[in-house]
Every structure is written in structure tokens, then in C-alpha cells.
Scaffold this active site. Structure first.
Site, PDB file in Angstrom:
ATOM      1  N   PRO A  53     -10.025  -2.341  45.848  1.00 21.67           N
ATOM      2  CA  PRO A  53     -11.387  -2.883  45.391  1.00 21.67           C
ATOM      3  C   PRO A  53     -12.472  -1.801  45.607  1.00 21.67           C
ATOM      4  O   PRO A  53     -12.295  -1.022  46.463  1.00 21.67           O
ATOM      5  CB  PRO A  53     -11.454  -4.070  46.138  1.00 21.67           C
ATOM      6  CG  PRO A  53     -10.781  -3.747  47.206  1.00 21.67           C
ATOM      7  CD  PRO A  53      -9.768  -3.203  47.158  1.00 21.67           C
ATOM      8  N   ASP A  54     -13.376  -1.636  44.686  1.00 24.27           N
ATOM      9  CA  ASP A  54     -14.446  -0.683  44.862  1.00 24.27           C
ATOM     10  C   ASP A  54     -15.469  -1.537  45.975  1.00 24.27           C
ATOM     11  O   ASP A  54     -15.009  -2.519  46.404  1.00 24.27           O
ATOM     12  CB  ASP A  54     -15.298  -0.297  43.540  1.00 24.27           C
ATOM     13  CG  ASP A  54     -15.853  -1.385  42.710  1.00 24.27           C
ATOM     14  OD1 ASP A  54     -15.884  -2.758  43.503  1.00 24.27           O
ATOM     15  OD2 ASP A  54     -16.186  -1.086  41.731  1.00 24.27           O
ATOM     16  N   PHE A  55     -16.780  -1.108  46.164  1.00 25.77           N
ATOM     17  CA  PHE A  55     -17.341  -1.612  47.122  1.00 25.77           C
ATOM     18  C   PHE A  55     -18.507  -2.811  46.450  1.00 25.77           C
ATOM     19  O   PHE A  55     -18.562  -3.847  46.866  1.00 25.77           O
ATOM     20  CB  PHE A  55     -18.461  -0.694  47.757  1.00 25.77           C
ATOM     21  CG  PHE A  55     -17.480   0.118  48.620  1.00 25.77           C
ATOM     22  CD1 PHE A  55     -17.055   0.010  49.992  1.00 25.77           C
ATOM     23  CD2 PHE A  55     -16.971   1.273  47.902  1.00 25.77           C
ATOM     24  CE1 PHE A  55     -16.338   0.803  50.637  1.00 25.77           C
ATOM     25  CE2 PHE A  55     -16.015   2.100  48.862  1.00 25.77           C
ATOM     26  CZ  PHE A  55     -15.820   1.843  50.187  1.00 25.77           C
ATOM     27  N   ARG A  56     -19.105  -2.115  45.150  1.00 25.29           N
ATOM     28  CA  ARG A  56     -20.166  -2.871  44.804  1.00 25.29           C
ATOM     29  C   ARG A  56     -19.992  -3.855  43.610  1.00 25.29           C
ATOM     30  O   ARG A  56     -20.897  -4.435  42.963  1.00 25.29           O
ATOM     31  CB  ARG A  56     -21.574  -2.070  44.588  1.00 25.29           C
ATOM     32  CG  ARG A  56     -21.866  -1.542  45.967  1.00 25.29           C
ATOM     33  CD  ARG A  56     -22.967  -0.392  45.774  1.00 25.29           C
ATOM     34  NE  ARG A  56     -23.217  -0.054  47.128  1.00 25.29           N
ATOM     35  CZ  ARG A  56     -22.720   1.061  47.828  1.00 25.29           C
ATOM     36  NH1 ARG A  56     -21.619   1.573  47.031  1.00 25.29           N
ATOM     37  NH2 ARG A  56     -22.948   1.293  49.076  1.00 25.29           N
ATOM     38  N   ASN A 127     -14.021   8.744  48.298  1.00 25.65           N
ATOM     39  CA  ASN A 127     -12.693   7.907  48.736  1.00 25.65           C
ATOM     40  C   ASN A 127     -12.200   8.189  50.004  1.00 25.65           C
ATOM     41  O   ASN A 127     -11.721   9.390  50.171  1.00 25.65           O
ATOM     42  CB  ASN A 127     -12.049   7.548  47.267  1.00 25.65           C
ATOM     43  CG  ASN A 127     -12.637   7.111  46.292  1.00 25.65           C
ATOM     44  OD1 ASN A 127     -13.585   6.538  46.625  1.00 25.65           O
ATOM     45  ND2 ASN A 127     -12.067   7.274  45.396  1.00 25.65           N
ATOM     46  N   ASP A 129      -8.933   7.150  50.502  1.00 31.51           N
ATOM     47  CA  ASP A 129      -7.718   6.535  50.462  1.00 31.51           C
ATOM     48  C   ASP A 129      -6.696   7.672  50.175  1.00 31.51           C
ATOM     49  O   ASP A 129      -5.426   7.442  50.084  1.00 31.51           O
ATOM     50  CB  ASP A 129      -7.556   5.527  49.231  1.00 31.51           C
ATOM     51  CG  ASP A 129      -8.114   6.232  47.760  1.00 31.51           C
ATOM     52  OD1 ASP A 129      -8.105   7.450  47.474  1.00 31.51           O
ATOM     53  OD2 ASP A 129      -8.725   5.599  46.848  1.00 31.51           O
ATOM     54  N   HIS A 146     -16.582  11.310  52.685  1.00 30.40           N
ATOM     55  CA  HIS A 146     -16.641  10.360  53.415  1.00 30.40           C
ATOM     56  C   HIS A 146     -15.648  10.430  54.700  1.00 30.40           C
ATOM     57  O   HIS A 146     -15.343   9.240  55.003  1.00 30.40           O
ATOM     58  CB  HIS A 146     -16.974   8.970  52.861  1.00 30.40           C
ATOM     59  CG  HIS A 146     -18.385   9.091  51.979  1.00 30.40           C
ATOM     60  ND1 HIS A 146     -18.694   7.987  51.165  1.00 30.40           N
ATOM     61  CD2 HIS A 146     -19.421   9.998  52.115  1.00 30.40           C
ATOM     62  CE1 HIS A 146     -20.044   8.204  50.793  1.00 30.40           C
ATOM     63  NE2 HIS A 146     -20.248   9.543  51.229  1.00 30.40           N
TER      64      HIS A 146
HETATM   65  P1  OAD Z   1     -19.177   1.587  44.117  1.00 27.35           P
HETATM   66  O1  OAD Z   1     -18.327   0.256  44.350  1.00 27.35           O
HETATM   67  O2  OAD Z   1     -20.620   1.573  44.745  1.00 27.35           O
HETATM   68  O3  OAD Z   1     -18.957   1.866  42.733  1.00 27.35           O
HETATM   69  C1  OAD Z   1     -18.186   1.780  41.749  1.00 27.35           C
HETATM   70  C2  OAD Z   1     -18.112   2.180  40.385  1.00 27.35           C
HETATM   71  O4  OAD Z   1     -17.352   2.103  39.708  1.00 27.35           O
HETATM   72  C3  OAD Z   1     -19.277   0.775  39.838  1.00 27.35           C
HETATM   73  O5  OAD Z   1     -20.081   1.331  39.172  1.00 27.35           O
HETATM   74  C4  OAD Z   1     -18.018   0.209  38.917  1.00 27.35           C
HETATM   75  O6  OAD Z   1     -18.568  -0.411  37.643  1.00 27.35           O
HETATM   76  C5  OAD Z   1     -17.108   1.458  38.470  1.00 27.35           C
HETATM   77  N1  OAD Z   1     -15.726   1.019  38.282  1.00 27.35           N
HETATM   78  C6  OAD Z   1     -14.890   0.163  39.144  1.00 27.35           C
HETATM   79  N2  OAD Z   1     -13.658   0.263  38.561  1.00 27.35           N
HETATM   80  C7  OAD Z   1     -13.667   1.165  37.312  1.00 27.35           C
HETATM   81  C8  OAD Z   1     -12.753   1.453  36.597  1.00 27.35           C
HETATM   82  N3  OAD Z   1     -11.421   1.106  36.645  1.00 27.35           N
HETATM   83  N4  OAD Z   1     -13.180   2.375  35.431  1.00 27.35           N
HETATM   84  C9  OAD Z   1     -14.320   2.794  35.523  1.00 27.35           C
HETATM   85  N5  OAD Z   1     -15.333   2.466  36.153  1.00 27.35           N
HETATM   86  C10 OAD Z   1     -14.938   1.413  37.317  1.00 27.35           C
HETATM   87  O7  OAD Z   1     -18.480   2.772  45.069  1.00 27.35           O
HETATM   88  P2  OAD Z   1     -18.753   4.000  45.162  1.00 27.35           P
HETATM   89  O8  OAD Z   1     -19.714   4.635  44.407  1.00 27.35           O
HETATM   90  O9  OAD Z   1     -17.745   4.926  45.447  1.00 27.35           O
HETATM   91  O10 OAD Z   1     -19.442   4.817  51.822  1.00 27.35           O
HETATM   92  O11 OAD Z   1     -19.474   3.896  46.591  1.00 27.35           O
HETATM   93  C11 OAD Z   1     -19.746   4.903  47.410  1.00 27.35           C
HETATM   94  C12 OAD Z   1     -19.801   4.644  48.904  1.00 27.35           C
HETATM   95  O12 OAD Z   1     -20.539   3.404  49.207  1.00 27.35           O
HETATM   96  C13 OAD Z   1     -18.273   4.520  49.503  1.00 27.35           C
HETATM   97  O13 OAD Z   1     -17.913   5.819  49.661  1.00 27.35           O
HETATM   98  C14 OAD Z   1     -18.827   3.645  50.661  1.00 27.35           C
HETATM   99  C15 OAD Z   1     -19.730   2.803  50.451  1.00 27.35           C
HETATM  100  O14 OAD Z   1     -20.449   2.227  51.263  1.00 27.35           O
HETATM  101  C16 OAD Z   1     -19.150   4.742  53.039  1.00 27.35           C
HETATM  102  O15 OAD Z   1     -18.231   3.794  53.250  1.00 27.35           O
HETATM  103  C17 OAD Z   1     -19.834   5.645  53.940  1.00 27.35           C
END
Ligand code: OAD
Length: 310
Positions: A53-56, A127, A129, A146
Site C-alpha cells: 500500500p501507499d501512505f496517503r 521507498n 521496499d 528514506h
Molecule cells: P503517498 O502515499 O503520499 O503518495 C502516493 C501517490 O501515488 C499518491 O498521489 C497516489 O495517488 C499515487 N498512486 C498510488 N498508486 C498508484 C499507481 N498504481 N499509479 C499511479 N499513481 C499511484 O506516498 P509517498 O509520496 O511516497 O516517509 O510518501 C512519501 C513519504 O511519506 C514516504 O516515504 C514515507 C511517508 O511518510 C517516511 O516514512 C519518512
């Protein structure tokens, strides 16, 4: 969110413009300008199709699914003060996130393709991972901004601890990590950057070197809200076009950030959609679709020829 600091953009050259702010426009720019210094930035969105999963993202993102840990705030899972008081939560999450259970995605293989073509200057990833390595992108081309699970440290003294010792301890449960804590003189965590912690020096060294001289910046799957990583978008030399492939717009609200228009000529392009299909479409527009599929199908063992101009 964690705002470490921001840097002032350093324009180095006149802007090169994309004829159209589309994947076709970017492919045309790459071929016509014989591009050879592409910097890629990626975030959690590149790994969602692997099952991570992503974060947000509302509903499916990690920060909406941490109820079992009863955290004061979702981000507490990545803060030192909370980890000191209640290490259980992060340690449980570590076991789930430990690399080895997931395959690289077509998006990762697209970055590998850029490397094989001789066009990848660097891949900066947020990431942890290590799927870039899984896709066969050499470690010297990757900056894990990170951190990751390659190494571990004692949080108070920063002393190195063998990551395998931490893995073994976590597999043994609380007794295991308490013993490790006693042996090492403090709590041990993988070298994953928590909010408020400094990023690895390699991030600063290489971002200062690479961004000003890149001739194209490709940003994949990040909300661009966590600094200093998000600020890299503004550090690309002004002559470098920038492409964002993401499900939603991002990076427009920072000074020097994206200016996403529907028509060209312009500097920035936005492909709204999934990374895997966006990368496939870009590979097709470049005439490299078969190469990309060969890398995906062979899990990175296929031999790929360099770009005609390299
Ligand atoms: P986010 O979860 O903030 O953002 C992920 C983005 O990817 C969102 O805009 C989603 O819409 C988009 N997305 C998800 N799946 C997708 C797909 N298959 N194709 C296209 N877009 C997709 O994640 P990050 O920006 O990586 O930090 O978060 C940054 C940091 O916040 C992480 O490294 C982590 C977290 O807190 C730490 O742990 C220090």
C-alpha cells in the site's frame, strides 16, 4: 508533515519545451534531443501494483490502516519518541514490510529499461521496499532517500547493528528484541528515516550533483508532500522538462514546482493514471515496448540494446 528544510532552485539553462505535455511529447523530446541524463524520482505509488500500500490514498493507504496499533496520529509509527515508548507497533509493521515478499512492478522495470538504454543518471526513491534492486537497477544508480532494510542501528548512539541480527530478534518476538536491546545498549531499528531524522548524506551529495545537469526528470507515484525529497522537483535545471505520472496531481504548490497545463509548448507534462500503464505507453511511444515486456517477462534477465544515440 516532516519538513526538514527546502533549498532554493538553481536554474542552469534556458527552458527546453515539450511540444505537447503528453507521453508522446516526452518521447519526442527524448528522441529528438538524444537525451542521456534522466533522473527518476519515485514514491509509494510505484509499488502499489506489487501489493504494497501507499501512505496517503484514502481507504487503502497505510495511514488509514493502522487502527490496530492505536496510534495518537498515523505518522507516529515513524517517529522516534513514539518508537521509544512503544516499539511494538513499528516492529510489527517491520515484519510486514520486510523485503523479500514482493516482486518488482512494470514501473520498476521501466526504470531498469532506461538504465539498459544508457539514459538513467539516477533513481531517487522514497521507498524502503528495495524493489528497484529487485528489478536489477544497479545500487550505484539508486538513492534510497528514506533508507531501507539494508542495515540497522542503535537509535541513541547510531552504532551499526547487523540487520540479520535485528531480523532474527524480531522473528523471536518481544523476548528477541528486548535481548537485542540489552546486548546493543539501546533500541535497534533498520536505517529507515523517521520524521525528524536526517536523510542519508548520499541523498544530499547526489541530488546536488544530478538534478542541475539532468535533461529530463520523471516523477512516478508520489504525493510530493514530504520534504526535502519533494523539493528535488524544483532543483532540476530549468532546461530540463519534467514528467509526472500519478493518479492525482502533485507538486504544484511549491515554488518552482510543476506547472501542469493541458496544451504545449510547455516544460511540464502530467499523465493522470496508473504508473504501469503510463510507463508501457511511454515505452511504446519510444519504440521500446518489446524491450520493456521482455524485461518484465524475464524478471530482468533479458538482454536489451542501448538507445541508438548512445
Ligand atoms: P503517498 O502515499 O503520499 O503518495 C502516493 C501517490 O501515488 C499518491 O498521489 C497516489 O495517488 C499515487 N498512486 C498510488 N498508486 C498508484 C499507481 N498504481 N499509479 C499511479 N499513481 C499511484 O506516498 P509517498 O509520496 O511516497 O516517509 O510518501 C512519501 C513519504 O511519506 C514516504 O516515504 C514515507 C511517508 O511518510 C517516511 O516514512 C519518512
Amino acid at each position: 508533515m516532516g519538513q526538514w528544510f527546502t533549498r532554493t532552485p538553481k536554474p542552469t539553462q534556458a527552458a527546453s519545451l515539450l511540444q505537447t505535455p503528453t507521453l508522446d511529447g516526452v518521447a519526442q523530446y527524448i528522441a529528438e534531443n538524444r537525451v542521456r541524463n534522466i533522473v527518476v524520482m519515485c514514491g509509494a505509488g510505484i509499488s502499489t501494483s506489487a501489493g504494497i500500500p501507499d501512505f496517503r490514498t484514502k481507504g487503502s493507504g497505510l495511514y488509514d490502516n493502522l487502527q490496530k496499533y492505536k496510534l495518537p496520529r498515523a505518522e507516529s509509527i515513524f517517529t522516534l519518541s513514539y518508537f521509544r515508548d512503544r516499539p511494538h507497533a513499528f516492529y510489527e509493521l517491520c515484519k510486514e514490510m520486510w523485503p523479500g515478499n514482493y516482486d518488482a512492478t512494470p514501473g520498476h522495470y521501466f526504470i531498469r529499461l532506461l538504465h539498459e538504454k544508457g539514459l538513467l543518471r539516477r533513481c531517487f526513491t522514497q521507498n524502503i521496499d528495495s524493489l528497484e534492486r529487485m528489478a536489477g537497477i544497479p545500487d550505484d544508480k539508486v538513492v534510497a532517500a528514506h533508507g531501507n532494510f539494508d542495515s540497522a542501528h542503535v537509535i541513541d548512539t547510531d552504532a551499526d547493528v547487523d540487520i540479520n541480527d535485528l531480523k532474527k530478534a524480531l522473528d523471536q518476538g518481544e523476548g528477541g528484541w528486548r535481548r537485542l536491546q540489552a546486548d546493543e545498549g539501546g533500541l535497534v531499528k533498520p536505517r529507515i528515516v523517521f520524521f525528524g531524522e536526517e536523510l542519508p548524506s548520499r541523498f544530499f551529495e547526489l541530488s546536488e550533483r544530478d538534478l542541475p545537469v539532468c535533461d529530463l526528470l520523471i516523477v512516478l507515484g508520489t504525493s510530493l508532500v514530504v520534504h526535502p525529497f519533494a523539493g528535488l522537483v524544483c532543483e532540476a535545471g530549468a532546461g530540463a522538462p519534467r514528467l509526472l505520472i500519478n493518479r492525482e496531481r502533485a507538486g504544484e504548490d511549491q515554488e518552482g514546482g510543476f506547472v501542469l497545463r493541458k496544451r504545449g509548448p510547455c516544460r511540464d507534462a502530467f499523465h493522470k493514471g496508473d504508473i504501469d500503464s503510463g510507463c508501457r505507453a511511454l515505452a511504446t511511444a519510444l519504440g521500446w515496448r518489446e524491450d520493456l515486456e521482455a524485461l518484465i517477462d524475464s524478471k530482468g534477465t533479458a538482454r536489451i540494446s542501448r538507445a541508438a544515440w548512445i
